[in-house]
Design an enzyme around this catalytic site. Structure first.
Site, mmCIF file in Angstrom:
data_model
loop_
_atom_site.group_PDB
_atom_site.id
_atom_site.type_symbol
_atom_site.label_atom_id
_atom_site.label_comp_id
_atom_site.label_asym_id
_atom_site.label_seq_id
_atom_site.Cartn_x
_atom_site.Cartn_y
_atom_site.Cartn_z
ATOM 1 N N HIS A 65 7.055 97.388 -37.968
ATOM 2 C CA HIS A 65 6.713 98.246 -36.834
ATOM 3 C C HIS A 65 6.781 99.694 -37.301
ATOM 4 C CE1 HIS A 65 7.583 95.268 -33.314
ATOM 5 N NE2 HIS A 65 7.037 94.655 -34.362
ATOM 6 N N GLU A 67 8.194 102.344 -36.158
ATOM 7 C CA GLU A 67 9.518 102.960 -36.141
ATOM 8 C C GLU A 67 10.382 102.461 -37.296
ATOM 9 O OE1 GLU A 67 8.278 102.380 -31.753
ATOM 10 O OE2 GLU A 67 7.979 101.395 -33.687
ATOM 11 N N CYS A 96 13.140 97.771 -32.613
ATOM 12 C CA CYS A 96 13.072 99.174 -33.014
ATOM 13 C C CYS A 96 14.149 99.998 -32.335
ATOM 14 C CB CYS A 96 11.684 99.737 -32.709
ATOM 15 S SG CYS A 96 10.380 98.982 -33.719
#
Length: 218
Positions: A65, A67, A96
C-alpha cells in the site's frame, strides 16, 4: 472549486502524481507523501500491489500500500517521525493505520474518505493508540472528488466481484465523485490519458472541468 492541482501544496501535488502513476500501472490509485513541518518530503510511495517490478521490495504483495511503501523508507533513529505529517490520497486502511501508529507519525491528512476500509476511526480504538494522540483530518473538497473519480475508474476497470459493494461505499461519502468517475471511464477518458502519458496536472484540470460542467447543469 480549485481546478488546478498546482495551486495546492507541493506535498498534495506529489501525492496525486504518485496516485496517477499507480493508476496507469494498473494499481489502486493511492499516493502517499511524508513531509516535515516545512513541507520538505522525507519519504513517498504509491500503491504497488499489482506490480511485477518496482522500486520497492514489497511490489506484488498485499503489503504494498502507498502508506506502507512510504513508511518503510523511514529508518529507525534517522528521522524525528513525531514531527512529520503523512499525506495520503485515500483514507488509510487498518493495516496502514497500524503502521502509522507504530512508526511514530502523529499527524495524518487524507484527501478522500474510504467507506469500505478507511480506518481513521481507530484513533481511539485502544488505550495504547489513544495515548499517541494522533491528529487525523480529512482534506476533502475537490481533492476528494478527484480521488474518488479515479478510484471509481479503477474499480470499473478491474471488475472486482464485489464491485458494486465497493462503489456503494464510496458513493455514500462522495456520490459526485463516483458519478464523475463512471462517466469519464465510460467515455474512455482515463485510458486515453494513460496511453498518451498525461501528467497528473492535466488530468486533474480536465476532470475538475468536467465536474464543474456537470455541477452547472444540475
Amino acid at each position: 472549486m480549485n481546478e488546478n492541482i498546482a495551486a495546492t501544496s507541493a506535498v498534495w501535488q506529489e501525492a496525486f502524481a504518485l496516485a496517477w502513476e499507480a493508476f496507469c500501472r494498473g494499481n489502486v490509485p493511492v499516493g502517499c507523501v511524508i513531509a516535515d513541518g516545512q513541507g520538505r518530503i522525507a519519504a513517498k510511495g504509491r500503491n504497488a500491489i499489482y506490480d511485477d517490478e518496482s522500486i520497492t521490495p514489497l511490489a506484488g504483495t498485499n503489503l504494498a500500500h502507498a502508506e506502507i511503501v512510504a513508511l518503510s523508507q523511514l529508518k529507525r533513529g534517522e528521522h524525528e517521525t513525531g514531527e512529520y505529517t503523512l499525506y495520503t490520497t485515500l483514507e488509510p486502511c487498518p493495516m496502514c493505520f497500524g503502521a502509522i501508529v507504530m512508526t511514530g507519525i502523529r499527524k495524518v491528512r487524507y484527501a478522500a474518505r474510504d467507506g469500505l476500509a478507511g480506518s481513521a476511526v481507530l484513533t481511539g480504538a485502544t488505550p495504547y493508540i489513544a495515548s499517541k494522540q494522533i491528529s487525523v483530518a480529512l482534506e476533502g473538497s475537490s481533492l476528494e472528488v478527484f480521488q474518488i473519480a479515479l478510484t471509481t475508474a479503477f474499480e470499473l476497470r478491474r471488475q472486482h466481484p464485489r464491485q458494486e459493494v465497493i462503489l456503494s461505499c464510496l458513493r455514500a461519502d462522495c456520490p459526485e465523485g463516483v458519478a464523475l468517475g463512471t462517466r469519464l471511464f465510460q467515455e474512455g477518458f482515463f485510458s486515453t490519458a494513460c496511453r498518451e502519458g498525461w501528467k497528473v496536472e492535466q488530468v486533474y484540470e480536465d476532470v475538475m472541468a468536467n465536474f464543474a460542467s456537470i455541477s452547472r447543469t444540475v
